[in-house]
Design a protein around this motif. Structure first.
Motif, PDB file in Angstrom:
ATOM      1  N   SER A   1       0.845  -1.186   0.000  1.00 40.63           N
ATOM      2  CA  SER A   1       0.000   0.000   0.000  1.00 40.63           C
ATOM      3  C   SER A   1       0.882   1.238   0.000  1.00 40.63           C
ATOM      4  CB  SER A   1      -0.893  -0.008   1.250  1.00 40.63           C
ATOM      5  OG  SER A   1      -1.813   1.054   1.213  1.00 40.63           O
ATOM      6  N   ARG A   2       0.299   2.359  -0.385  1.00 42.37           N
ATOM      7  CA  ARG A   2       1.021   3.633  -0.321  1.00 42.37           C
ATOM      8  C   ARG A   2       0.037   4.733   0.012  1.00 42.37           C
ATOM      9  NH1 ARG A   2       3.048   6.217  -5.715  1.00 42.37           N
ATOM     10  NH2 ARG A   2       2.231   8.051  -4.719  1.00 42.37           N
ATOM     11  N   LYS A   3       0.564   5.810   0.602  1.00 46.53           N
ATOM     12  CA  LYS A   3      -0.289   6.956   0.920  1.00 46.53           C
ATOM     13  C   LYS A   3       0.527   8.226   0.858  1.00 46.53           C
ATOM     14  CE  LYS A   3       0.228   6.488   5.948  1.00 46.53           C
ATOM     15  NZ  LYS A   3      -0.468   6.232   7.197  1.00 46.53           N
ATOM     16  N   ASN A   4      -0.139   9.306   0.543  1.00 43.65           N
ATOM     17  CA  ASN A   4       0.466  10.640   0.545  1.00 43.65           C
ATOM     18  C   ASN A   4      -0.010  11.352   1.797  1.00 43.65           C
ATOM     19  OD1 ASN A   4       1.630  10.315  -2.055  1.00 43.65           O
ATOM     20  ND2 ASN A   4      -0.372  10.704  -2.953  1.00 43.65           N
ATOM     21  N   GLU A   5       0.938  11.917   2.529  1.00 46.56           N
ATOM     22  CA  GLU A   5       0.580  12.603   3.760  1.00 46.56           C
ATOM     23  C   GLU A   5       1.547  13.756   4.003  1.00 46.56           C
ATOM     24  OE1 GLU A   5       0.630  11.095   8.246  1.00 46.56           O
ATOM     25  OE2 GLU A   5      -0.825  10.021   7.000  1.00 46.56           O
ATOM     26  N   ALA A   6       1.003  14.954   4.113  1.00 44.08           N
ATOM     27  CA  ALA A   6       1.792  16.152   4.405  1.00 44.08           C
ATOM     28  C   ALA A   6       2.962  16.324   3.439  1.00 44.08           C
ATOM     29  CB  ALA A   6       2.287  16.123   5.849  1.00 44.08           C
ATOM     30  N   GLY A   7       2.738  16.038   2.167  1.00 50.50           N
ATOM     31  CA  GLY A   7       3.772  16.221   1.159  1.00 50.50           C
ATOM     32  C   GLY A   7       4.768  15.074   1.039  1.00 50.50           C
ATOM     33  N   PHE A   8       4.577  14.029   1.804  1.00 48.26           N
ATOM     34  CA  PHE A   8       5.463  12.864   1.750  1.00 48.26           C
ATOM     35  C   PHE A   8       4.703  11.665   1.194  1.00 48.26           C
ATOM     36  CE2 PHE A   8       7.166  15.452   5.207  1.00 48.26           C
ATOM     37  CZ  PHE A   8       8.502  15.538   4.838  1.00 48.26           C
ATOM     38  N   VAL A   9       5.436  10.740   0.595  1.00 52.22           N
ATOM     39  CA  VAL A   9       4.855   9.489   0.127  1.00 52.22           C
ATOM     40  C   VAL A   9       5.348   8.387   1.052  1.00 52.22           C
ATOM     41  CG1 VAL A   9       4.697   7.839  -1.769  1.00 52.22           C
ATOM     42  CG2 VAL A   9       4.816  10.286  -2.266  1.00 52.22           C
ATOM     43  N   PHE A  10       4.412   7.613   1.591  1.00 50.66           N
ATOM     44  CA  PHE A  10       4.749   6.502   2.472  1.00 50.66           C
ATOM     45  C   PHE A  10       4.356   5.188   1.810  1.00 50.66           C
ATOM     46  CE2 PHE A  10       4.307  10.126   5.244  1.00 50.66           C
ATOM     47  CZ  PHE A  10       5.380   9.985   6.108  1.00 50.66           C
ATOM     48  N   ALA A  11       5.149   4.158   2.062  1.00 49.30           N
ATOM     49  CA  ALA A  11       4.876   2.828   1.541  1.00 49.30           C
ATOM     50  C   ALA A  11       4.677   1.875   2.711  1.00 49.30           C
ATOM     51  CB  ALA A  11       6.038   2.343   0.674  1.00 49.30           C
ATOM     52  N   GLU A  12       3.679   1.011   2.592  1.00 45.94           N
ATOM     53  CA  GLU A  12       3.489  -0.034   3.595  1.00 45.94           C
ATOM     54  C   GLU A  12       4.156  -1.295   3.062  1.00 45.94           C
ATOM     55  OE1 GLU A  12       0.055  -2.318   6.198  1.00 45.94           O
ATOM     56  OE2 GLU A  12      -0.504  -1.426   4.280  1.00 45.94           O
ATOM     57  N   LEU A  13       5.083  -1.818   3.819  1.00 39.16           N
ATOM     58  CA  LEU A  13       5.777  -3.042   3.434  1.00 39.16           C
ATOM     59  C   LEU A  13       5.250  -4.210   4.243  1.00 39.16           C
ATOM     60  CD1 LEU A  13       7.636  -0.951   2.123  1.00 39.16           C
ATOM     61  CD2 LEU A  13       9.545  -2.392   2.762  1.00 39.16           C
ATOM     62  N   MET A  14       5.189  -5.378   3.586  1.00 41.30           N
ATOM     63  CA  MET A  14       4.768  -6.602   4.240  1.00 41.30           C
ATOM     64  C   MET A  14       5.831  -7.659   3.981  1.00 41.30           C
ATOM     65  SD  MET A  14       1.374  -8.943   3.528  1.00 41.30           S
ATOM     66  CE  MET A  14       1.958  -9.513   1.932  1.00 41.30           C
ATOM     67  N   ALA A  15       6.218  -8.388   5.009  1.00 43.49           N
ATOM     68  CA  ALA A  15       7.185  -9.474   4.834  1.00 43.49           C
ATOM     69  C   ALA A  15       6.586 -10.505   3.884  1.00 43.49           C
ATOM     70  CB  ALA A  15       7.521 -10.114   6.177  1.00 43.49           C
ATOM     71  N   SER A  16       7.361 -10.925   2.894  1.00 49.60           N
ATOM     72  CA  SER A  16       6.867 -11.866   1.889  1.00 49.60           C
ATOM     73  C   SER A  16       6.477 -13.211   2.486  1.00 49.60           C
ATOM     74  CB  SER A  16       7.926 -12.078   0.803  1.00 49.60           C
ATOM     75  OG  SER A  16       8.162 -10.863   0.130  1.00 49.60           O
ATOM     76  N   CYS A  17       7.098 -13.593   3.583  1.00 49.10           N
ATOM     77  CA  CYS A  17       6.827 -14.901   4.195  1.00 49.10           C
ATOM     78  C   CYS A  17       5.964 -14.823   5.450  1.00 49.10           C
ATOM     79  CB  CYS A  17       8.148 -15.600   4.517  1.00 49.10           C
ATOM     80  SG  CYS A  17       9.124 -15.972   3.052  1.00 49.10           S
ATOM     81  N   ASP A  18       5.523 -13.627   5.816  1.00 46.42           N
ATOM     82  CA  ASP A  18       4.705 -13.476   7.022  1.00 46.42           C
ATOM     83  C   ASP A  18       3.829 -12.239   6.877  1.00 46.42           C
ATOM     84  OD1 ASP A  18       3.573 -13.201   9.527  1.00 46.42           O
ATOM     85  OD2 ASP A  18       5.460 -13.402  10.619  1.00 46.42           O
ATOM     86  N   SER A  19       2.582 -12.440   6.493  1.00 43.94           N
ATOM     87  CA  SER A  19       1.677 -11.311   6.240  1.00 43.94           C
ATOM     88  C   SER A  19       1.342 -10.521   7.494  1.00 43.94           C
ATOM     89  CB  SER A  19       0.392 -11.800   5.577  1.00 43.94           C
ATOM     90  OG  SER A  19      -0.301 -12.691   6.443  1.00 43.94           O
ATOM     91  N   GLN A  20       1.700 -11.027   8.671  1.00 41.82           N
ATOM     92  CA  GLN A  20       1.457 -10.304   9.918  1.00 41.82           C
ATOM     93  C   GLN A  20       2.510  -9.220  10.163  1.00 41.82           C
ATOM     94  OE1 GLN A  20      -1.362 -10.883  11.838  1.00 41.82           O
ATOM     95  NE2 GLN A  20      -1.837 -12.083  10.012  1.00 41.82           N
ATOM     96  N   VAL A  21       3.643  -9.309   9.486  1.00 43.93           N
ATOM     97  CA  VAL A  21       4.722  -8.334   9.670  1.00 43.93           C
ATOM     98  C   VAL A  21       4.541  -7.226   8.628  1.00 43.93           C
ATOM     99  CG1 VAL A  21       7.214  -7.938   9.620  1.00 43.93           C
ATOM    100  CG2 VAL A  21       6.294 -10.065  10.580  1.00 43.93           C
ATOM    101  N   ARG A  22       4.093  -6.081   9.087  1.00 41.96           N
ATOM    102  CA  ARG A  22       3.835  -4.921   8.213  1.00 41.96           C
ATOM    103  C   ARG A  22       4.323  -3.659   8.909  1.00 41.96           C
ATOM    104  NH1 ARG A  22      -1.124  -5.184   4.626  1.00 41.96           N
ATOM    105  NH2 ARG A  22      -1.472  -7.394   4.290  1.00 41.96           N
TER     106      ARG A  22
END
Length: 74
Positions: free
Chosen positions: A14-35
């Motif tokens: 996922s990604r989001k724009n906030e206050a002029g910055f772009v943030f990315a949400e990363l998820m561990a490829s082998c563990d969907s609980q790690v974000r």
């Protein structure tokens, strides 16, 4: 490459724009609980993040710069 929360391989989910910055949400490829979220600019730092999938053996191989002399004996 070092481990992050116990893992080495992540996907941007996922990604989001906030206050002029772009943030990315990363998820561990082998563990969907790690974000986690981080500033997407950080992903351009090749000392910390590299695109693609590398095996553990490839990660452990170290590239030696041409200007470094390897000594066989001490």
């Amino acid at each position: 490459m070092q481990k992050t929360w116990g893992w080495r391989h992540f996907q941007v989910v996922s990604r989001k724009n906030e206050a002029g910055f772009v943030f990315a949400e990363l998820m561990a490829s082998c563990d969907s609980q790690v974000r986690f979220w981080l500033n997407a600019k950080v992903l351009k730092n090749r000392n910390q993040w590299q695109p693609g999938w590398k095996s553990l053996q490839e990660q452990m191989e170290v590239e030696i710069p041409d200007d470094v002399e390897i000594l066989d004996d001490f």
